[in-house]
Design a protein around this motif. Structure first.
Motif, mmCIF file in Angstrom:
data_model
loop_
_atom_site.group_PDB
_atom_site.id
_atom_site.type_symbol
_atom_site.label_atom_id
_atom_site.label_comp_id
_atom_site.label_asym_id
_atom_site.label_seq_id
_atom_site.Cartn_x
_atom_site.Cartn_y
_atom_site.Cartn_z
ATOM 1 N N ARG A 82 0.812 -1.229 0.000
ATOM 2 C CA ARG A 82 0.000 0.000 0.000
ATOM 3 C C ARG A 82 0.842 1.274 0.000
ATOM 4 N NH1 ARG A 82 -5.397 -1.359 0.750
ATOM 5 N NH2 ARG A 82 -5.529 -3.585 0.296
ATOM 6 N N GLY A 83 2.148 1.146 -0.068
ATOM 7 C CA GLY A 83 2.995 2.323 -0.085
ATOM 8 C C GLY A 83 3.011 3.082 1.230
ATOM 9 N N LEU A 84 2.831 2.375 2.337
ATOM 10 C CA LEU A 84 2.844 2.984 3.658
ATOM 11 C C LEU A 84 4.250 2.905 4.259
ATOM 12 C CD1 LEU A 84 -0.500 1.425 4.910
ATOM 13 C CD2 LEU A 84 -0.108 3.846 4.431
ATOM 14 N N PRO A 85 4.612 3.827 5.151
ATOM 15 C CA PRO A 85 5.978 3.837 5.689
ATOM 16 C C PRO A 85 6.289 2.553 6.452
ATOM 17 C CG PRO A 85 4.780 5.830 6.320
ATOM 18 C CD PRO A 85 3.786 4.924 5.689
ATOM 19 N N TYR A 86 7.471 2.012 6.205
ATOM 20 C CA TYR A 86 7.957 0.847 6.958
ATOM 21 C C TYR A 86 9.472 0.850 6.830
ATOM 22 C CZ TYR A 86 8.164 -3.847 8.932
ATOM 23 O OH TYR A 86 8.423 -4.927 9.747
#
Length: 399
Positions: A82-86
């Motif tokens: 989902r293109g979320l920060p990690y």
């Protein structure tokens, strides 16, 4: 069943992960999440440190151990998709005194039993290579420990639920739960909605909502406020990754630590002081009802008798920045009150048994059509997707 409606009370990250899981595995099922606030993830999820825990601390075979290790893999994949920060920035769990080395060794064996990836022991010199400004005589290095943005993940879970035909009903404080023929009726004042099954993920209010459902009275929720300092912008370069102390096994909190955030800030904290309200994010926030409930519960006094010395120390840090930073300065020598400003605070929903025991593991009750999550403290955000799998397996008999 295509016409089945599953209700979930609470739009924190656990409730939303569960709603998403049910919608995915049972197409056609209508998922309805009930949330009293105007936005999702407003309480524990919205005040989370953002750490994706690797599974170092938890007793092998416990729900925390099993679901955290599984949850990390699911969360990493979801964020990437989902293109979320990690960001895997790594963690050092540091011993600063000789008497902490035995506890560190116990942690190491526990983490290996939990299959924490790439964990290794490091010496004083190796600590300096990883964190030039850190103290410590020895440490455990977990390079795969990560940071993320849990409120953003929760909002994405909510979007997944609505995209599947479900609903997140905001501004719907649950005031009653009644079993009716073939289902459960959920009330919010005069409003009523019928569900076929109901799952309670109410966080800070989990015991109150469980009483509506006539679940067992224990454990009760005791709110602990965790307060943070922020390193001043010109001091954030002193910390590269996560710096943690060796925790005291008698207490279910990890101690004051240094936490880089995905926005570039660095938090120092939290402490752990008894909050005077379930949503007591400020020292001055007091709820007479919550205080009366704490005072009337025998477990509160038994807990106080066991941990009053620690409580006094934590309150001292709450009132004095210098005292707060005294312990933190052992992990980054030279960092003190002059290097920080007051940051935010969160409130942890800590379950407490009648005998004064602070419940450590996740605790989930199931009775007929109602399932209640009664204790889901840290690392529940890390484990949220695995907790969702675990509950869905139990509710629908897929285990």
């Amino acid at each position: 069943m295509a016409d089945e409606t599953i209700g979930i009370v609470g739009a924190g990250i656990v409730g939303l992960a569960l709603g998403r899981e049910i919608a995915l595995r049972r197409p056609g099922t209508r998922v309805v999440v009930f949330e009293k606030e105007p936005r999702v993830a407003l309480h524990q999820t919205g005040h989370n440190s953002g750490v994706v825990h690797a599974g170092i601390y938890y007793p092998p075979g416990s729900l925390k151990a099993d679901l955290t290790v599984r949850g990390v893999a699911l969360l990493r994949e979801y964020c990437q998709d989902r293109g979320l920060p990690y960001r895997e920035i790594g963690k050092l769990v540091m011993a600063v005194r000789e008497d902490e080395l035995g506890r560190m060794e116990t942690l190491y064996r526990r983490a290996k039993d939990n299959h924490v990836p790439d964990l290794r022991k490091v010496s004083r010199d190796e600590i300096k290579e990883l964190e030039p400004h850190a103290g410590g005589i020895a440490a455990l290095h977990s390079p795969r420990t990560a940071i993320t943005d849990y409120p953003a993940i929760a909002r994405q879970f909510a979007e997944d639920i609505t995209a599947s035909g479900g609903e997140v009903k905001l501004g719907f404080p649950v005031t009653g739960i009644t079993e009716v023929p073939g289902g459960i009726e959920v009330a919010s004042g005069e409003r009523r909605l019928r569900t076929d099954r109901l799952i309670l993920c109410a966080g800070l209010h989990s015991d109150t909502v469980a009483r509506f459902a006539r679940d067992r009275p224990e454990p009760r929720i005791v709110p602990f406020r965790g307060e943070y300092m922020l390193l001043k912008p010109d001091r954030t370069h002193l910390v590269r990754g996560l710096l943690y102390p060796v925790p005291d096994p008698r207490y279910p909190f990890l101690g004051v630590h240094f936490t880089p955030r995905v926005d570039g800030t660095v938090e120092v904290g939290p402490n752990a002081v008894l909050a005077l309200a379930r949503e007591g994010y400020r020292l001055t926030t007091v709820s007479p009802r919550d205080l009366l409930g704490l005072a009337a519960y025998p477990g509160t006094w038994r807990m106080a008798a066991q941990h009053w010395r620690t409580g006094v120390k934590e309150y001292r840090g709450s009132l004095s920045t210098a005292a707060f930073m005294r312990d933190a300065g052992r992990y980054v020598p030279g960092v003190g009150a002059q290097d920080v400003v007051r940051g935010g605070a969160g409130v942890r929903a800590q379950a407490l048994d009648r005998d004064g025991t602070l419940v450590d593991d996740f605790r989930i009750h199931r009775a007929g059509r109602i399932t209640a999550v009664r204790n889901a403290p840290s690392p529940a955000a890390t484990a949220s997707m695995a907790i969702a799998e675990h509950i869905a397996d139990a509710v629908f008999g897929d285990a």
